[in-house]
Design an enzyme around this catalytic site. Structure first.
Site, PDB file in Angstrom:
ATOM      1  N   TYR A  51      -3.798  13.418   6.711  1.00  0.00           N
ATOM      2  CA  TYR A  51      -4.653  14.505   7.188  1.00  0.00           C
ATOM      3  C   TYR A  51      -3.736  15.466   7.920  1.00  0.00           C
ATOM      4  CZ  TYR A  51      -9.191  16.122   9.112  1.00  0.00           C
ATOM      5  OH  TYR A  51     -10.334  16.812   9.426  1.00  0.00           O
ATOM      6  N   HIS A  79       3.737  -1.154   3.763  1.00  0.00           N
ATOM      7  CA  HIS A  79       3.113   0.151   3.517  1.00  0.00           C
ATOM      8  C   HIS A  79       4.252   1.133   3.250  1.00  0.00           C
ATOM      9  CE1 HIS A  79      -0.019   3.253   3.949  1.00  0.00           C
ATOM     10  NE2 HIS A  79       0.863   3.954   4.648  1.00  0.00           N
ATOM     11  N   GLY A 125      -3.652  12.018  16.515  1.00  0.00           N
ATOM     12  CA  GLY A 125      -3.011  13.214  15.963  1.00  0.00           C
ATOM     13  C   GLY A 125      -2.044  13.822  16.954  1.00  0.00           C
ATOM     14  N   ASP A 126      -1.212  14.726  16.453  1.00  0.00           N
ATOM     15  CA  ASP A 126      -0.214  15.391  17.307  1.00  0.00           C
ATOM     16  C   ASP A 126      -0.857  16.542  18.070  1.00  0.00           C
ATOM     17  OD1 ASP A 126       2.090  13.891  16.755  1.00  0.00           O
ATOM     18  OD2 ASP A 126       2.302  14.882  14.805  1.00  0.00           O
ATOM     19  N   SER A 138       0.869  -1.175   0.000  1.00  0.00           N
ATOM     20  CA  SER A 138       0.000   0.000   0.000  1.00  0.00           C
ATOM     21  C   SER A 138       0.907   1.226   0.000  1.00  0.00           C
ATOM     22  CB  SER A 138      -0.938  -0.015   1.210  1.00  0.00           C
ATOM     23  OG  SER A 138      -0.220  -0.230   2.397  1.00  0.00           O
ATOM     24  N   HIS A 155       5.479   5.161  21.085  1.00  0.00           N
ATOM     25  CA  HIS A 155       5.173   6.558  20.769  1.00  0.00           C
ATOM     26  C   HIS A 155       5.965   7.446  21.730  1.00  0.00           C
ATOM     27  CE1 HIS A 155       2.850  10.309  20.689  1.00  0.00           C
ATOM     28  NE2 HIS A 155       2.521   9.950  19.464  1.00  0.00           N
ATOM     29  N   GLU A 207       1.315   5.518   0.787  1.00  0.00           N
ATOM     30  CA  GLU A 207       0.772   6.694   1.480  1.00  0.00           C
ATOM     31  C   GLU A 207       1.204   7.969   0.744  1.00  0.00           C
ATOM     32  OE1 GLU A 207       0.847   6.739   5.823  1.00  0.00           O
ATOM     33  OE2 GLU A 207       1.709   8.739   5.697  1.00  0.00           O
ATOM     34  N   PHE A 214      12.550  13.887  10.556  1.00  0.00           N
ATOM     35  CA  PHE A 214      11.281  13.170  10.807  1.00  0.00           C
ATOM     36  C   PHE A 214      11.462  12.180  11.949  1.00  0.00           C
ATOM     37  CE2 PHE A 214       9.627  13.104   6.139  1.00  0.00           C
ATOM     38  CZ  PHE A 214       9.054  14.341   6.331  1.00  0.00           C
TER      39      PHE A 214
HETATM   40  P1  FAD Z   1      -2.318   6.690  19.681  1.00  0.00           P
HETATM   41  O1  FAD Z   1      -1.656   5.447  19.216  1.00  0.00           O
HETATM   42  O2  FAD Z   1      -3.752   6.640  19.906  1.00  0.00           O
HETATM   43  O3  FAD Z   1      -1.656   7.178  21.028  1.00  0.00           O
HETATM   44  C1  FAD Z   1      -0.295   7.562  21.083  1.00  0.00           C
HETATM   45  C2  FAD Z   1       0.096   7.746  22.527  1.00  0.00           C
HETATM   46  O4  FAD Z   1      -0.731   8.718  23.159  1.00  0.00           O
HETATM   47  C3  FAD Z   1      -0.092   6.541  23.397  1.00  0.00           C
HETATM   48  O5  FAD Z   1       0.868   5.578  23.229  1.00  0.00           O
HETATM   49  C4  FAD Z   1      -0.112   7.185  24.755  1.00  0.00           C
HETATM   50  O6  FAD Z   1       1.138   7.617  25.150  1.00  0.00           O
HETATM   51  C5  FAD Z   1      -0.992   8.354  24.485  1.00  0.00           C
HETATM   52  N1  FAD Z   1      -2.386   7.925  24.687  1.00  0.00           N
HETATM   53  C6  FAD Z   1      -3.319   7.760  23.724  1.00  0.00           C
HETATM   54  N2  FAD Z   1      -4.503   7.362  24.246  1.00  0.00           N
HETATM   55  C7  FAD Z   1      -4.308   7.279  25.571  1.00  0.00           C
HETATM   56  C8  FAD Z   1      -5.147   6.935  26.658  1.00  0.00           C
HETATM   57  N3  FAD Z   1      -6.418   6.556  26.505  1.00  0.00           N
HETATM   58  N4  FAD Z   1      -4.628   6.992  27.902  1.00  0.00           N
HETATM   59  C9  FAD Z   1      -3.346   7.330  28.084  1.00  0.00           C
HETATM   60  N5  FAD Z   1      -2.499   7.665  27.085  1.00  0.00           N
HETATM   61  C10 FAD Z   1      -2.961   7.641  25.864  1.00  0.00           C
HETATM   62  N6  FAD Z   1      -0.590  12.501  12.011  1.00  0.00           N
HETATM   63  C11 FAD Z   1      -1.383  13.396  11.370  1.00  0.00           C
HETATM   64  O7  FAD Z   1      -1.547  14.537  11.847  1.00  0.00           O
HETATM   65  N7  FAD Z   1      -2.006  13.087  10.176  1.00  0.00           N
HETATM   66  C12 FAD Z   1      -1.887  11.864   9.610  1.00  0.00           C
HETATM   67  O8  FAD Z   1      -2.463  11.617   8.541  1.00  0.00           O
HETATM   68  C13 FAD Z   1      -1.069  10.884  10.271  1.00  0.00           C
HETATM   69  N8  FAD Z   1      -0.931   9.635   9.770  1.00  0.00           N
HETATM   70  C14 FAD Z   1      -0.197   8.699  10.447  1.00  0.00           C
HETATM   71  C15 FAD Z   1      -0.095   7.392   9.945  1.00  0.00           C
HETATM   72  C16 FAD Z   1       0.653   6.422  10.596  1.00  0.00           C
HETATM   73  C17 FAD Z   1       0.725   5.031  10.019  1.00  0.00           C
HETATM   74  C18 FAD Z   1       1.359   6.763  11.794  1.00  0.00           C
HETATM   75  C19 FAD Z   1       2.207   5.745  12.490  1.00  0.00           C
HETATM   76  C20 FAD Z   1       1.268   8.045  12.314  1.00  0.00           C
HETATM   77  C21 FAD Z   1       0.493   9.038  11.666  1.00  0.00           C
HETATM   78  N9  FAD Z   1       0.362  10.323  12.172  1.00  0.00           N
HETATM   79  C22 FAD Z   1      -0.418  11.246  11.505  1.00  0.00           C
HETATM   80  C23 FAD Z   1       1.076  10.736  13.400  1.00  0.00           C
HETATM   81  C24 FAD Z   1       0.185  10.623  14.654  1.00  0.00           C
HETATM   82  O9  FAD Z   1      -0.920  11.474  14.532  1.00  0.00           O
HETATM   83  C25 FAD Z   1       1.023  11.014  15.871  1.00  0.00           C
HETATM   84  O10 FAD Z   1       2.021  10.095  16.125  1.00  0.00           O
HETATM   85  C26 FAD Z   1       0.219  11.299  17.128  1.00  0.00           C
HETATM   86  O11 FAD Z   1       1.061  11.921  18.097  1.00  0.00           O
HETATM   87  C27 FAD Z   1      -0.399  10.089  17.783  1.00  0.00           C
HETATM   88  O12 FAD Z   1      -1.552   9.673  17.137  1.00  0.00           O
HETATM   89  P2  FAD Z   1      -1.910   8.088  17.190  1.00  0.00           P
HETATM   90  O13 FAD Z   1      -3.242   7.856  16.672  1.00  0.00           O
HETATM   91  O14 FAD Z   1      -0.791   7.348  16.604  1.00  0.00           O
HETATM   92  O15 FAD Z   1      -1.945   7.925  18.775  1.00  0.00           O
END
Ligand code: FAD
Length: 302
Positions: free
Chosen positions: A53, A274, A112-113, A19, A157, A21, A224
């Site tokens: 996004y 990917h 998201g960040d 896939s 993370h 991206e 990065f």
């Molecule tokens: P999650 O995996 O949900 O959480 C990351 C960390 O946050 C956890 O490990 C923990 O430390 C903390 N956390 C989350 N939930 C909880 C909870 N319930 N309780 C306690 N701690 C918690 N960013 C963008 O802006 N746009 C994109 O399109 C994008 N695409 C991505 C695609 C991939 C394949 C990857 C790997 C990353 C991408 N990112 C993107 C980056 C991502 O948004 C960041 O890394 C962000 O900081 C974390 O989002 P996540 O969904 O990975 O977090």
């Protein structure tokens, strides 16, 4: 090599699935470039192509129009990235419903960040989804036929207290309905295999698809990696040493490094890759070719 990673019987060669991206283009020129890239890569028949996004939903419209164009003008299956940042639940639901309405059936759901930038504390929007698991659950509740992929972090993370805590977050996303995780990029395959062992030991059985970043530009990739908490091994830095002004050699080195990485993963049974394309085709095309992938579904044992 772990037992879990080695999943292909000896002697059996299968075409890996791939896939790609992309990020949504900002200008007409970047859009033209993206379409050239898509045209070049489409014959490789990827399982899906995803579109990122931007931070805080900054690319909301551009992500949507890129996804819509892929859907309308190609035979590719698009996956739309979506984050929870700075948006109320209603706004996010609207984006999801709109995707569903136009025929999108795959979302990459992310927290998201932090809107204050990487390194600042994440604050969920008061009326928003609290985390990615919350978002996954909502998408699946609203549209059970929507496939949902999520992120995974072989080196944890950067905000996570530990790898175990990070794997607990992944488990929550899977329990909420995610059926695939795509990893942050990594350069040391052992990190991925060790992570896979721990994920499987935690009872998570969805595909953990390695995210591969072909290093088009070493300085940028290093930047990065620092932000993403990914390690850049010394051997990799050494391979690009002295090539700052030599783009041609850099490209050859990059192809060799990434091809080596995917071949080793493939040899140990990894079936899905990917690619973070950075909206460029050549390296990804070459690496896919080395994996045995040929245009229009033809295949060769790698
Ligand atoms: P999650 O995996 O949900 O959480 C990351 C960390 O946050 C956890 O490990 C923990 O430390 C903390 N956390 C989350 N939930 C909880 C909870 N319930 N309780 C306690 N701690 C918690 N960013 C963008 O802006 N746009 C994109 O399109 C994008 N695409 C991505 C695609 C991939 C394949 C990857 C790997 C990353 C991408 N990112 C993107 C980056 C991502 O948004 C960041 O890394 C962000 O900081 C974390 O989002 P996540 O969904 O990975 O977090």
């Amino acid at each position: 090599m772990s037992e879990t990673a080695s999943i292909v019987p000896a002697g059996e060669a299968r075409r890996p699935s791939i896939s790609f991206e992309f990020f949504p283009p900002k200008t007409a020129e970047m859009e033209q470039n993206l379409w050239n890239v898509i045209e070049r890569l489409a014959p490789l028949a990827p399982d899906f192509v995803s579109v990122t996004y931007g931070a805080g939903g900054s690319t909301r419209e551009r992500t949507h129009s890129t996804i819509a164009r892929i859907l309308n003008e190609t035979s590719l299956t698009p996956a739309a990235h979506l984050t929870c940042v700075d948006a109320a639940r209603g706004d996010i639901d609207e984006v999801v419903d709109r995707y569903h309405e136009v025929g999108v059936r795959h979302i990459v759901a992310l927290r998201g960040d932090p809107s204050g930038g990487i390194g600042t504390a994440y604050q969920a929007h008061p009326q928003g989804y609290q985390n990615s698991a919350d978002l996954v659950a909502s998408i699946k509740r609203r549209h059970p036929d929507m496939e949902v992929s999520v992120s995974a972090y072989p080196e944890k993370h950067p905000e996570s207290a530990s790898l175990d805590a990070d794997i607990d977050v992944l488990k929550a996303k899977v329990d909420a309905g995610a059926t695939r995780a795509i990893t942050q990029f990594f350069f040391d395959n052992d990190l991925y295999f060790r992570y896979l062992d721990r994920v499987r030991a935690a009872g998570i059985d969805i595909p953990i698809v390695p995210g591969i970043l072909p290093v088009q530009n070493f300085k940028l990739a290093k930047n990065f990696a620092t932000r993403a908490g990914a390690t850049v091994p010394d051997w990799l830095a050494a391979k690009f040493d002295g090539l700052d002004d030599d783009a041609d050699t850099r490209r050859l080195v990059a192809a060799t490094v990434a091809a080596g990485q995917v071949q080793k993963l493939s040899k140990h049974g990894v079936q899905h890759f990917h690619f973070y394309t950075m909206n460029r085709a050549d390296l990804v095309f070459a690496i896919s070719h080395i994996l045995g992938i040929r245009p229009n579904g033809a295949q060769k044992a790698a």
